[in-house]
Design a protein around this motif. Sequence first.
Motif, PDB file in Angstrom:
ATOM      1  N   ALA A 302       0.767  -1.106  -0.051  1.00  0.00           N
ATOM      2  CA  ALA A 302       0.051   0.184   0.133  1.00  0.00           C
ATOM      3  C   ALA A 302       0.685   1.159  -0.210  1.00  0.00           C
ATOM      4  CB  ALA A 302      -0.857   0.053   1.205  1.00  0.00           C
ATOM      5  N   LEU A 303       1.920   1.001   0.706  1.00  0.00           N
ATOM      6  CA  LEU A 303       2.945   2.246   0.879  1.00  0.00           C
ATOM      7  C   LEU A 303       3.466   2.636  -0.426  1.00  0.00           C
ATOM      8  CD1 LEU A 303       4.172   4.673   2.718  1.00  0.00           C
ATOM      9  CD2 LEU A 303       6.186   2.993   2.926  1.00  0.00           C
ATOM     10  N   HIS A 304       3.845   1.345  -1.050  1.00  0.00           N
ATOM     11  CA  HIS A 304       4.859   1.473  -2.332  1.00  0.00           C
ATOM     12  C   HIS A 304       3.632   2.103  -3.623  1.00  0.00           C
ATOM     13  CE1 HIS A 304       8.059  -1.254  -1.448  1.00  0.00           C
ATOM     14  NE2 HIS A 304       8.024  -0.667  -0.403  1.00  0.00           N
ATOM     15  N   ILE A 311      -5.189  -4.167   0.905  1.00  0.00           N
ATOM     16  CA  ILE A 311      -5.586  -5.200   0.270  1.00  0.00           C
ATOM     17  C   ILE A 311      -5.368  -6.385   0.935  1.00  0.00           C
ATOM     18  CG2 ILE A 311      -6.367  -6.473  -1.882  1.00  0.00           C
ATOM     19  CD1 ILE A 311      -5.825  -3.770  -3.360  1.00  0.00           C
ATOM     20  N   PRO A 312      -6.286  -7.141   1.555  1.00  0.00           N
ATOM     21  CA  PRO A 312      -5.702  -8.247   2.196  1.00  0.00           C
ATOM     22  C   PRO A 312      -5.093  -9.348   1.153  1.00  0.00           C
ATOM     23  CG  PRO A 312      -7.932  -7.707   3.065  1.00  0.00           C
ATOM     24  CD  PRO A 312      -7.744  -6.814   1.960  1.00  0.00           C
ATOM     25  N   ALA A 329      -3.871  -3.061  12.334  1.00  0.00           N
ATOM     26  CA  ALA A 329      -3.497  -1.664  12.494  1.00  0.00           C
ATOM     27  C   ALA A 329      -2.652  -1.275  11.441  1.00  0.00           C
ATOM     28  CB  ALA A 329      -2.702  -1.653  13.755  1.00  0.00           C
ATOM     29  N   GLY A 330      -2.792  -1.792  10.231  1.00  0.00           N
ATOM     30  CA  GLY A 330      -2.171  -1.323   8.879  1.00  0.00           C
ATOM     31  C   GLY A 330      -2.156   0.097   8.487  1.00  0.00           C
ATOM     32  N   LEU A 331      -3.458   0.457   8.683  1.00  0.00           N
ATOM     33  CA  LEU A 331      -3.573   1.954   8.225  1.00  0.00           C
ATOM     34  C   LEU A 331      -2.758   2.845   9.190  1.00  0.00           C
ATOM     35  CD1 LEU A 331      -7.322   1.996   7.352  1.00  0.00           C
ATOM     36  CD2 LEU A 331      -5.604   1.979   5.977  1.00  0.00           C
ATOM     37  N   LEU A 334       0.956   2.768   8.418  1.00  0.00           N
ATOM     38  CA  LEU A 334       0.962   3.610   7.352  1.00  0.00           C
ATOM     39  C   LEU A 334       1.143   4.918   7.665  1.00  0.00           C
ATOM     40  CD1 LEU A 334      -1.198   2.316   4.425  1.00  0.00           C
ATOM     41  CD2 LEU A 334       1.152   2.272   4.301  1.00  0.00           C
ATOM     42  N   GLU A 335       0.390   5.335   8.378  1.00  0.00           N
ATOM     43  CA  GLU A 335       0.084   6.936   8.807  1.00  0.00           C
ATOM     44  C   GLU A 335       1.483   7.304   9.552  1.00  0.00           C
ATOM     45  OE1 GLU A 335      -0.049  10.350  11.340  1.00  0.00           O
ATOM     46  OE2 GLU A 335      -0.178   8.265  12.292  1.00  0.00           O
ATOM     47  N   ALA A 336       1.773   6.338  10.733  1.00  0.00           N
ATOM     48  CA  ALA A 336       3.184   6.767  11.355  1.00  0.00           C
ATOM     49  C   ALA A 336       4.236   6.790  10.498  1.00  0.00           C
ATOM     50  CB  ALA A 336       3.481   5.532  12.443  1.00  0.00           C
ATOM     51  N   VAL A 337       4.448   5.899   9.362  1.00  0.00           N
ATOM     52  CA  VAL A 337       5.617   5.709   8.680  1.00  0.00           C
ATOM     53  C   VAL A 337       5.596   7.123   7.769  1.00  0.00           C
ATOM     54  CG1 VAL A 337       6.688   4.724   6.715  1.00  0.00           C
ATOM     55  CG2 VAL A 337       6.163   3.294   8.551  1.00  0.00           C
ATOM     56  N   ARG A 338       4.540   7.501   7.303  1.00  0.00           N
ATOM     57  CA  ARG A 338       4.412   8.485   6.215  1.00  0.00           C
ATOM     58  C   ARG A 338       4.626   9.895   7.161  1.00  0.00           C
ATOM     59  NH1 ARG A 338      -0.931   6.052   3.113  1.00  0.00           N
ATOM     60  NH2 ARG A 338       0.192   5.417   1.166  1.00  0.00           N
TER      61      ARG A 338
END
Length: 433
Positions: A302-304, A311-312, A329-331, A334-338
């Motif tokens: 998703a990040l890439h 998407i599971p 907690a995937g979303l 993503l938020e923390a990394v971004r």
Amino acid sequence: MPSTLDATTATSDAPAPASPARALVCRGCGKEYPLAAQHACYECFGPLEVAYDQAALARVTRAQIEAGPHSIWRYAALLPTGQDPASRVTLDPGLTPLVAAPRLAEELGVRGPLWVKDDSANPTHSFKDRVVSVALTAARGLGFSRFACASTGNLANSVAAHAARAGVPSIVFIPGDLEPGKVVTTAVYGGELVAIEGSYDDVNRLCSELVETDEFEDTAFVNVNVRPFYAEGSKTLGYEVAEQLGWRLPEQVVIPMASGELLTKVDKAFSELVEIGLVEAPANGWRVFGAQSSGCNPIAVALHNGVSEIIPVKPTGIAKSLNIGDPAAGLYALEAVRRSGGWMDYATDDEIRDAIQLLAATTGVFAETAGGVTVAVLKKLVESGKLDPDAETVVFNTGEGLKTIEAVAEQVGPTHRIKPSLRGARDAGLLGS
């Protein structure tokens, strides 16, 4: 029937210190709920997490922490439960080694300080002892009489061991194809062990259904109905890294991702420490990097792809402890990394095997496959220029290599086989020509 958690109730005449936790709050819409056995918002179905009284957190001092026990409970004043030692359900995990890794750094082209936070030193040899100690202490306070979980292996080990020490019945659920080492190191504690014909996501789905039945009304599933408390245990990894570095934060961390929760909670721990004045943030902040295997990489993909929809996937590959195809907690990962300016990447099975051996050969740390994922991704991050090779970096090893020994069993072994004689040693080149 489990009740709302009263963190101020003590088992002795002296009153227990109060918990700094004040409520559960939805990570989606912000609605608040009492501290109870609830993991999802009734309004938007978003996940709940623990919210704290910031004034209570701000009263915590370095000296208070340093005077505490040599376990995660030195941070009890920053956790939602366990302030009264008599209330704890625990194996007393924590204060695991922060290993300097100059030889690994040299091999990878890292010029700044490189550290390995080695959580294989916990009682059941993974970071899961942290989250289970916090979750089951909360579960006891909520009145549960049986402990349970859905697990890819390490969590099963920890729940079964905690229950055994506490004298509480346990029932843990695992995928049927789990590594033999993790099956044995769960079953040995004598609780019920249920192998499911399916993936971890199938196991987790079943447990989410069981928790709603009358038969499981008094059962605490650490990563379902008491999940908000469970997740807070991961923060202790972040607290320890800061304390072990002399009360400062590293500029970069590389963290393995299954559900994505560990990454978000280490990031949360750093934020809390800065907010309450126990540490100062690095001049340019800290950057958070996530690691997955190529067999189960929905968050990294998703990040890439530059999207926020995860998407599971159907997990494959040897890194089974990270095989959560639908990461809860995937979303938030993503938020923390971004937000931090970090990145995510993923590693193939062969890259994981090579990284396990590289870590062992340069640091003396034998990691399970999740640790191999993290080191393999560290290598890729350096090569791609995503990670600053001059910045101080901590990578997290979350489990013991003996649990997944089959991953490298065919790659390593005796370098020589000789007769038990000097001639045999000489013929093998051990005594020179």
